[in-house]
Design a protein around this motif. Structure first.
Motif, PDB file in Angstrom:
ATOM      1  N   TYR A 121       9.907  68.748  -9.712  1.00 60.00           N
ATOM      2  CA  TYR A 121       9.226  67.749  -8.899  1.00 60.00           C
ATOM      3  C   TYR A 121       8.405  66.799  -9.773  1.00 60.00           C
ATOM      4  N   PHE A 122       7.739  67.333 -10.793  1.00 57.15           N
ATOM      5  CA  PHE A 122       6.992  66.500 -11.736  1.00 57.15           C
ATOM      6  C   PHE A 122       7.932  65.522 -12.431  1.00 57.15           C
ATOM      7  N   LEU A 123       9.107  66.002 -12.843  1.00 56.87           N
ATOM      8  CA  LEU A 123      10.103  65.131 -13.466  1.00 56.87           C
ATOM      9  C   LEU A 123      10.545  64.041 -12.487  1.00 56.87           C
ATOM     10  N   ALA A 124      10.723  64.405 -11.222  1.00 60.59           N
ATOM     11  CA  ALA A 124      11.133  63.424 -10.210  1.00 60.59           C
ATOM     12  C   ALA A 124      10.075  62.327 -10.055  1.00 60.59           C
ATOM     13  N   VAL A 125       8.820  62.710 -10.033  1.00 61.71           N
ATOM     14  CA  VAL A 125       7.746  61.720  -9.919  1.00 61.71           C
ATOM     15  C   VAL A 125       7.721  60.824 -11.155  1.00 61.71           C
ATOM     16  N   PHE A 126       7.892  61.413 -12.320  1.00 60.12           N
ATOM     17  CA  PHE A 126       7.930  60.643 -13.567  1.00 60.12           C
ATOM     18  C   PHE A 126       9.086  59.638 -13.538  1.00 60.12           C
ATOM     19  N   LEU A 127      10.266  60.072 -13.065  1.00 66.47           N
ATOM     20  CA  LEU A 127      11.411  59.165 -12.971  1.00 66.47           C
ATOM     21  C   LEU A 127      11.169  58.066 -11.943  1.00 66.47           C
ATOM     22  N   ASP A 128      10.480  58.415 -10.850  1.00 62.46           N
ATOM     23  CA  ASP A 128      10.109  57.395  -9.859  1.00 62.46           C
ATOM     24  C   ASP A 128       9.267  56.294 -10.500  1.00 62.46           C
ATOM     25  N   LEU A 129       8.313  56.701 -11.306  1.00 61.36           N
ATOM     26  CA  LEU A 129       7.441  55.717 -11.959  1.00 61.36           C
ATOM     27  C   LEU A 129       8.226  54.821 -12.905  1.00 61.36           C
ATOM     28  N   ILE A 130       9.182  55.392 -13.608  1.00 61.73           N
ATOM     29  CA  ILE A 130      10.032  54.585 -14.495  1.00 61.73           C
ATOM     30  C   ILE A 130      10.864  53.605 -13.670  1.00 61.73           C
ATOM     31  N   ALA A 131      11.462  54.094 -12.589  1.00 66.02           N
ATOM     32  CA  ALA A 131      12.328  53.247 -11.764  1.00 66.02           C
ATOM     33  C   ALA A 131      11.546  52.128 -11.091  1.00 66.02           C
ATOM     34  N   LEU A 132      10.315  52.398 -10.711  1.00 61.00           N
ATOM     35  CA  LEU A 132       9.522  51.391 -10.003  1.00 61.00           C
ATOM     36  C   LEU A 132       9.138  50.204 -10.875  1.00 61.00           C
ATOM     37  N   LYS A 133       9.359  50.309 -12.168  1.00 61.25           N
ATOM     38  CA  LYS A 133       9.104  49.159 -13.039  1.00 61.25           C
ATOM     39  C   LYS A 133      10.079  48.029 -12.757  1.00 61.25           C
ATOM     40  N   LYS A 134      11.290  48.362 -12.302  1.00 57.78           N
ATOM     41  CA  LYS A 134      12.322  47.343 -12.100  1.00 57.78           C
ATOM     42  C   LYS A 134      12.854  47.261 -10.672  1.00 57.78           C
ATOM     43  N   VAL A 135      12.806  48.363  -9.939  1.00 60.57           N
ATOM     44  CA  VAL A 135      13.366  48.390  -8.582  1.00 60.57           C
ATOM     45  C   VAL A 135      12.355  47.779  -7.617  1.00 60.57           C
ATOM     46  N   PRO A 136      12.791  46.892  -6.740  1.00 58.13           N
ATOM     47  CA  PRO A 136      11.864  46.328  -5.747  1.00 58.13           C
ATOM     48  C   PRO A 136      11.292  47.435  -4.856  1.00 58.13           C
ATOM     49  N   VAL A 137      10.024  47.329  -4.569  1.00 54.85           N
ATOM     50  CA  VAL A 137       9.353  48.351  -3.763  1.00 54.85           C
ATOM     51  C   VAL A 137       9.998  48.462  -2.378  1.00 54.85           C
ATOM     52  N   SER A 138      10.585  47.397  -1.878  1.00 49.20           N
ATOM     53  CA  SER A 138      11.228  47.441  -0.561  1.00 49.20           C
ATOM     54  C   SER A 138      12.441  48.364  -0.546  1.00 49.20           C
ATOM     55  N   PHE A 139      12.997  48.683  -1.703  1.00 51.63           N
ATOM     56  CA  PHE A 139      14.160  49.570  -1.767  1.00 51.63           C
ATOM     57  C   PHE A 139      13.762  51.041  -1.769  1.00 51.63           C
ATOM     58  N   VAL A 140      12.540  51.353  -2.134  1.00 54.46           N
ATOM     59  CA  VAL A 140      12.100  52.744  -2.291  1.00 54.46           C
ATOM     60  C   VAL A 140      12.212  53.550  -0.990  1.00 54.46           C
ATOM     61  N   PRO A 141      11.739  53.059   0.167  1.00 56.16           N
ATOM     62  CA  PRO A 141      11.881  53.865   1.388  1.00 56.16           C
ATOM     63  C   PRO A 141      13.337  54.170   1.736  1.00 56.16           C
ATOM     64  N   VAL A 142      14.226  53.262   1.416  1.00 52.26           N
ATOM     65  CA  VAL A 142      15.649  53.493   1.684  1.00 52.26           C
ATOM     66  C   VAL A 142      16.170  54.600   0.785  1.00 52.26           C
ATOM     67  N   ALA A 143      15.801  54.551  -0.484  1.00 51.52           N
ATOM     68  CA  ALA A 143      16.236  55.595  -1.415  1.00 51.52           C
ATOM     69  C   ALA A 143      15.632  56.944  -1.025  1.00 51.52           C
ATOM     70  N   GLU A 144      14.371  56.935  -0.655  1.00 46.67           N
ATOM     71  CA  GLU A 144      13.713  58.180  -0.266  1.00 46.67           C
ATOM     72  C   GLU A 144      14.324  58.759   1.011  1.00 46.67           C
ATOM     73  N   ALA A 145      14.841  57.916   1.898  1.00 49.70           N
ATOM     74  CA  ALA A 145      15.486  58.400   3.124  1.00 49.70           C
ATOM     75  C   ALA A 145      16.723  59.229   2.813  1.00 49.70           C
ATOM     76  N   SER A 146      17.347  58.951   1.682  1.00 55.14           N
ATOM     77  CA  SER A 146      18.525  59.742   1.315  1.00 55.14           C
ATOM     78  C   SER A 146      18.161  61.189   1.022  1.00 55.14           C
ATOM     79  N   SER A 147      16.893  61.474   0.768  1.00 55.56           N
ATOM     80  CA  SER A 147      16.487  62.861   0.501  1.00 55.56           C
ATOM     81  C   SER A 147      16.749  63.749   1.712  1.00 55.56           C
ATOM     82  N   TYR A 148      16.632  63.202   2.918  1.00 50.58           N
ATOM     83  CA  TYR A 148      16.919  63.987   4.119  1.00 50.58           C
ATOM     84  C   TYR A 148      18.369  64.450   4.124  1.00 50.58           C
ATOM     85  N   ILE A 149      19.248  63.592   3.675  1.00 48.55           N
ATOM     86  CA  ILE A 149      20.660  63.958   3.611  1.00 48.55           C
ATOM     87  C   ILE A 149      20.874  65.033   2.554  1.00 48.55           C
ATOM     88  N   PHE A 150      20.256  64.852   1.389  1.00 46.58           N
ATOM     89  CA  PHE A 150      20.384  65.855   0.332  1.00 46.58           C
ATOM     90  C   PHE A 150      19.872  67.218   0.801  1.00 46.58           C
TER      91      PHE A 150
END
Length: 111
Positions: A49-78
């Motif tokens: 989970y710590f690694l996941a948060v660290f990767l989130d921080l790296i990704a948020l440098k370039k990914v628009p914040v508006s895309f994050v809730p959509v990506a996080e919604a895929s966690s329900y499917i996983f």
């Protein structure tokens, strides 16, 4: 930016996997309070989970914040798929319908 979206989705995937490890731990009975929170499932789950948060921080440098809730919604499917694989949970009609709604929402956002 595609690489950063991939990093974000990978972080969501491993975060869902860490939830599986935590659930596996919760289904067991332990002899002491310490063993309940420091065992083979919990420690790696929090490390992942710590690694996941660290990767989130790296990704948020370039990914628009508006895309994050959509990506996080895929966690329900996983989580649903992991529940089926690791815990042999059944997919009810409600779960299948919810998964389809989530997928539809993701597709609509991406298009």
């Amino acid at each position: 930016m595609t690489i950063y979206i991939g990093i974000l989705l990978f972080s969501v995937f491993i975060s869902a996997f860490s939830q599986v490890l935590l659930k596996k731990s919760a289904l067991k009975t332990y002899s002491s309070f310490l063993r309940e929170y420091l065992n083979f499932y919990v420690v790696p789950a929090y490390a992942i989970y710590f690694l996941a948060v660290f990767l989130d921080l790296i990704a948020l440098k370039k990914v628009p914040v508006s895309f994050v809730p959509v990506a996080e919604a895929s966690s329900y499917i996983f989580v649903l798929v992991f529940g089926k694989i690791f815990f042999h949970e059944r997919f009810s009609r409600k779960k299948i319908f919810a998964m389809l709604l989530i997928l539809a929402g993701i597709v609509i956002f991406v298009i």
